[in-house]
Design an enzyme around this catalytic site. Sequence first.
Site, short mmCIF file in Angstrom:
data_model
loop_
_atom_site.label_atom_id
_atom_site.label_comp_id
_atom_site.label_asym_id
_atom_site.label_seq_id
_atom_site.Cartn_x
_atom_site.Cartn_y
_atom_site.Cartn_z
N LYS A 262 0.91 -1.21 0.01
CA LYS A 262 0.11 -0.07 0.21
C LYS A 262 0.88 1.21 -0.09
CE LYS A 262 -1.68 3.04 2.07
NZ LYS A 262 -1.45 4.85 1.69
N CYS B 269 13.93 11.46 6.49
CA CYS B 269 13.76 11.29 8.18
C CYS B 269 15.06 11.17 8.68
CB CYS B 269 13.04 9.82 8.14
SG CYS B 269 13.79 8.46 7.39
N GLU C 68 10.28 16.80 14.48
CA GLU C 68 10.64 16.74 13.12
C GLU C 68 9.70 17.59 12.34
OE1 GLU C 68 11.66 12.68 10.38
OE2 GLU C 68 9.74 12.63 11.36
N GLY D 48 -4.42 5.85 3.73
CA GLY D 48 -4.05 5.37 5.06
C GLY D 48 -5.16 4.77 5.93
N PRO D 49 -6.10 5.73 6.26
CA PRO D 49 -6.96 5.29 7.40
C PRO D 49 -8.04 4.15 6.75
CG PRO D 49 -6.82 7.68 7.00
CD PRO D 49 -5.92 7.08 6.06
N GLU E 119 10.23 1.92 10.52
CA GLU E 119 11.22 2.89 10.35
C GLU E 119 10.55 4.11 10.28
OE1 GLU E 119 12.98 5.79 8.82
OE2 GLU E 119 12.78 4.70 6.95
N GLY F 20 -4.48 3.33 -2.11
CA GLY F 20 -5.44 3.79 -1.29
C GLY F 20 -5.06 4.62 -0.19
N GLY G 285 -4.93 1.29 4.41
CA GLY G 285 -3.74 0.99 5.21
C GLY G 285 -3.94 0.40 6.59
#
Length: 462
Positions: free
Chosen positions: A170, A279, A369, A203-204, A245, A201, A207
């Site tokens: 995904k 990141c 971040e 995430g909510p 990660e 698609g 995912g």
Amino acid sequence: MKAHDGMYLDGAWRPAAGADTIEVVNPADEQVIGRVPAGDASDIDAAVRAARAALPGWAATPPAERAARLAALRDALAAREDEIAETVTAELGSPLPFSRSVHAALPIAVAGSYAELAAAHAFEERTGNSTVLLEPVGVVGAITPWNYPLHQIVAKVAPALAAGCTVVLKPAEDTPLVAQLFAETVHEAGVPAGVFNLVTGRGPVAGQALVEHPGVDLVSFTGSTAVGRRIGALAGAAVKRVALELGGKSANVILPGADLARAVNVGVANVMSNSGQTCSAWTRMLVHRDEYEQAVTLAATAAAKYGDRIGPVVNATQRARVRGYIDKGVAEGARLVAGGTESPHPRGYFVSPTVLADVTPDMTVAQEEIFGPVLTMLRYEDEEDALRIANGTVYGLSGAVWAADDAAAAAFARRMETGQVDINGGRFNPLAPFGGHKQSGVGRELGTHGLAEFLQTKSLQF
């Protein structure tokens, strides 16, 4: 840009269950460049069922044959390197030279490394009166981010396939086109039907369905720490393995005696790469008080040279987030010495390369971040103070140390609470384990350590 109007399931492109779609927007000019299906739980279920059906055959495939399919995948990616770079530039906004050298070239190298590892790795060993078997963990749910869209796909899918696992991917909704291109190369490489499956698609919806699906044995996720916590909680309820990660707030520590100009210039370049959307970026530059003002001048000069050399951030939400952090840093007492919140272009989601000086460890911009082209600069009193500041966040993903010699830099690096440290400008190594300490994640990617995430152990006693 072309876009498929279906999902890649069980070796073919098939219609999505619903009619909902996701617009793909070029962040450099805010124009819609494509649409992809917004898959739902039924699409995820179909993909997982295909992966489970293909698992016994792929797990039993000799490692040499799995290695051959991965080598074919590497070659298929290499044959479309220009198309990959152009696709990433269009949907992420990355300047084309960076897309070619990093977004396209690095995944090809990683795919090749796993072709070699699959052929050479010892999946069976003897210890005492036991035979120890390293077997595939099963069906992998891979959820990947938009910032390095193809690299993160390959860094999950290639070791999973090398281990004998099957995969449901995904990808991030901002950058799905390169994921579709990747599915085409998997097909071209002759990977058997069902071994790799793609569902685009949100995430909510898609995912979360992938994480919660009982047919998924391991979830490999790259993204924010907040989402990683949620995935860890959902997977933990099912005693399901995870590889996470997550975020970072890495320190670039410049010790007295280091080549200050080189350390600062390389540090600024590191933060500005990929528009700061990395990141592992060294977003906190720590400089001794005696050299601090000189370093600030060097950093401001270096940042100003970037100007149009960096692309936009990925979307309007991310631009607003980054600008909000810049404003908050200034409000909390940071000194703006380069960049700021004014847009450098009339269109597109651009943020000026920014340097905030006089940042203290307790400021928001030193702890959270930002994920944009923003460098924070902190002064320290001595090495112990530098170590306290470097280790003083919830993150521990990457970092750098500069000193008069490698031994001195390495001695400091050994005390840093982080997963990876570059010594005096050491080059990135795609075979070295990548991953974090503390809230930067669980597990490792790349090389043999990345392969190990997708293996489980069985012992036979004789």
